[in-house]
Design a protein around this motif. Sequence first.
Motif, PDB file in Angstrom:
ATOM      1  N   LYS A  49       0.839  -0.972  -0.077  1.00 42.83           N
ATOM      2  CA  LYS A  49       0.229  -0.070   0.015  1.00 42.83           C
ATOM      3  C   LYS A  49       0.856   1.172   0.019  1.00 42.83           C
ATOM      4  O   LYS A  49       0.484   2.187  -0.742  1.00 42.83           O
ATOM      5  CB  LYS A  49      -1.016  -0.232   1.258  1.00 42.83           C
ATOM      6  N   HIS A  52       2.374   1.715  -3.384  1.00 38.89           N
ATOM      7  CA  HIS A  52       1.278   1.877  -4.435  1.00 38.89           C
ATOM      8  C   HIS A  52       1.237   3.726  -4.262  1.00 38.89           C
ATOM      9  O   HIS A  52       1.327   4.200  -5.243  1.00 38.89           O
ATOM     10  CB  HIS A  52      -0.073   1.369  -4.086  1.00 38.89           C
ATOM     11  N   GLU A  53       1.261   4.004  -3.018  1.00 35.91           N
ATOM     12  CA  GLU A  53       0.943   5.643  -2.621  1.00 35.91           C
ATOM     13  C   GLU A  53       2.242   6.197  -3.438  1.00 35.91           C
ATOM     14  O   GLU A  53       2.053   7.531  -4.292  1.00 35.91           O
ATOM     15  CB  GLU A  53       0.787   5.841  -1.290  1.00 35.91           C
ATOM     16  N   LEU A  66      -3.657  -0.898  -6.833  1.00 34.35           N
ATOM     17  CA  LEU A  66      -3.023  -1.544  -5.795  1.00 34.35           C
ATOM     18  C   LEU A  66      -2.443  -3.196  -6.115  1.00 34.35           C
ATOM     19  O   LEU A  66      -1.788  -3.600  -5.605  1.00 34.35           O
ATOM     20  CB  LEU A  66      -3.968  -1.266  -4.657  1.00 34.35           C
TER      21      LEU A  66
END
Length: 87
Positions: A49, A52-53, A66
């Motif tokens: 996560k 992904h950000e 994601l």
Amino acid sequence: MCGVKRGVKRGASRAGGAMARRDGAGVDEAALLEAVVDLRLADRDATAKTLHEVLLQKDGFADVSLSAVKRACSKVAKQGLLQAPGG
């Protein structure tokens, strides 16, 4: 057989698969794997996560899902791409 094609990998073409494989959002798989390796080398404890950000802020990854990042993290781990050479 319910429209299922056999013998062709998902994302590959019957003509030989010379094109780079892309995830559902159109992100080049090889580029995603390389980016995940680079980010994981910088922070080995980063979650999918978090990666992904970070990737959403990079050029070429604005549409990466994601799910695609999770798959890339799994492939990186399975292929041992984060291990030191010779060890």
